[in-house]
Design a protein around this motif. Structure first.
Motif, PDB file in Angstrom:
ATOM      1  N   ARG A  88       0.858  -1.261  -0.080  1.00  0.00           N
ATOM      2  CA  ARG A  88       0.079  -0.106  -0.033  1.00  0.00           C
ATOM      3  C   ARG A  88       0.762   1.219  -0.031  1.00  0.00           C
ATOM      4  NH1 ARG A  88      -3.155   3.156  -1.396  1.00  0.00           N
ATOM      5  NH2 ARG A  88      -4.858   4.396  -0.306  1.00  0.00           N
ATOM      6  N   LYS A  95      -3.253   0.620  -4.843  1.00  0.00           N
ATOM      7  CA  LYS A  95      -4.553   0.346  -4.351  1.00  0.00           C
ATOM      8  C   LYS A  95      -4.480  -0.974  -4.164  1.00  0.00           C
ATOM      9  CE  LYS A  95      -7.442   3.817  -6.477  1.00  0.00           C
ATOM     10  NZ  LYS A  95      -8.712   4.091  -7.275  1.00  0.00           N
ATOM     11  N   ILE A 120      -7.679  -0.164   2.236  1.00  0.00           N
ATOM     12  CA  ILE A 120      -7.276  -1.573   1.996  1.00  0.00           C
ATOM     13  C   ILE A 120      -8.419  -2.656   1.796  1.00  0.00           C
ATOM     14  CG2 ILE A 120      -5.815  -3.509   2.305  1.00  0.00           C
ATOM     15  CD1 ILE A 120      -3.906  -1.517   3.542  1.00  0.00           C
TER      16      ILE A 120
END
Ligand code: ASP
Ligand code: MG
Length: 406
Positions: A30, A35, A130
């Motif tokens: 991340r 993404k 996330i």
């Protein structure tokens, strides 16, 4: 910003420390500016334990209940992983298969994904989360939970990668890549940097258990690069993708083997239309999957037919085949459980003569007798005695120089 789908297997999430380790790895991906959507399996042996428990309370558990029960394993893993990420200051959210928009048919315990509505996942990604998705599950049209079959979270991961148009799908387990042959059988096997979808599929059909074939098929259809690597180290894994690197020198990429082969031979079969169907249709109905089939050219309208099945299916197959053999007027039907298979696989072999000859020559020099031979465009398989398989793998690995850089 790239979108990456990562999948973590049960052994990578087996306890709290391992879950935190995985969380750290995800946080790193991340922080590198990607993404991230993560798909998880159930922790350790959770799924096996849940199945045992179900059968302890009822010898014939209802399939709808069983699927809901099994889906909880992945829910546990996904929520704990989200919590571990929160503890590291990462924005993260767990979603069930249903919340992630994974819709399936009605086949409990072996459901197929029919479509994916990625809107919730996209919304969460846009919020900066996330997204952790519970693998191996979806919902049918009645909103009931279904599961995708054992090992199904690999399928979830690739399907999500396709639906989200992810750059790639990375699968992390305790296996750190695809090898030139099984390193447990031959320690000097080398890890491959990359391998094509087709080569991988041939390898899994012919004995390698490194990945779920269904996930590779799906990756091939949607052209999703699929990385197989370890969650326990940062060694480069193996990339399964469309074309292998141009500088690959070895046309044979790997050697697959299988120790679980039984052979059924039907002698003196009348050679007329419909006989093969009479034998193989009932076998398919009995759920026996038949592998290599060899039929000789007939002499005076009489032929011999040989095929292989998994050793564990031999008894069931003989029960089906013996009465049919008799009914079609065959002379004899023999089942023999002591066989194995060894295959060389490599896309570079197509259009290049000499590979079969080299394989047979190598086996003969090692005193290995070949019973049956089958081929595809990129694979040559020999059925040999099970006790000779290890030696066959060793001499072929040497003869095709698989211990050298590939
Ligand atoms: N937990 C399920 C199983 O053990 C699904 C998976 O691991 O992919 O089969
Ligand atoms: Mg599992």
């Amino acid at each position: 910003m790239s979108l990456i789908v990562q999948k973590y297997g049960g052994s990578s999430l087996a306890d709290a420390a391992k879950i935190k380790n995985v969380a750290r790895r995800i946080a790193k991906t991340r922080k590198a500016g990607n993404k991230v959507v993560v798909v998880v399996s159930a922790m350790g042996d959770t799924t096996d334990d849940l199945i045992k428990l179900a059968f302890q309370v009822n010898k014939d558990p209802e399939e709808r209940e069983l699927d809901v029960l099994l889906s909880t394993g992945e829910l546990v893993a996904s929520t704990l992983l989200a919590m571990a990420l929160h503890g590291m200051g990462q924005h993260s959210i767990s979603l069930s298969g249903a919340q992630a928009g994974i819709r399936t048919d009605d086949a409990y315990s072996m459901a197929r994904i029919t479509d994916i509505d990625p809107s919730r996942i996209l919304k969460e990604l846009n919020k900066g989360n996330i997204v952790i998705v519970a693998g191996f599950q979806g919902i049918n049209k009645d909103s009931d939970t279904t599961t995708l079959g054992r090992g199904g979270s690999d399928t979830t991961a690739v399907a999500l990668a396709a639906a989200l148009k992810a750059e790639r799908c990375e699968r992390y387990t305790d296996v750190d890549g695809i090898y030139s042959t099984d390193p447990r059988l031959l320690p000097k096997a080398r890890k491959l940097r990359d391998i094509s979808y087709d080569e991988m599929l041939e390898m899994v059909s012919y004995g390698s258990k490194a990945v779920q074939p269904r996930a590779v098929e799906l990756a091939e259809v949607y052209n999703i690069p699929f990385l197989v690597a370890s969650s326990f180290n940062s060694n480069p894994g193996t990339l399964i993708h469309k074309e292998v690197s141009m500088e690959i020198v070895n046309k044979v990429r790997s050697i697959a083997y299988d120790l679980d082969v039984a052979k059924i031979t039907i002698l003196g079969v009348p050679d007329k239309p419909g006989v093969a169907a009479k034998i193989f249709v009932p076998l398919a109905k009995a759920g026996v999957s038949v592998d290599t089939i060899v039929q000789n050219a007939s002499v005076k309208n009489i032929t011999d037919l040989t095929f292989t099945v998994a050793k564990s299916d031999l008894e069931a197959a003989m029960k089906v085949v013996q009465p049919i053999a008799k009914a079609v007027g065959a002379r004899q039907c023999i089942g023999d459980p002591q066989w194995g298979k060894v295959s060389i696989v490599g896309s570079g072999m197509q259009n290049t003569p000499g590979y079969a000859a080299r394989m047979f020559d190598t086996l003969s020099k090692a005193g290995v007798n070949i019973q049956l031979i089958t081929t595809s465009e990129i694979r040559i398989t020999c059925i040999i005695e099970r006790v000779k398989v290890k030696e066959a793998v060793t001499v072929l690995h040497q003869a095709f120089e698989l211990d050298k850089k590939n």
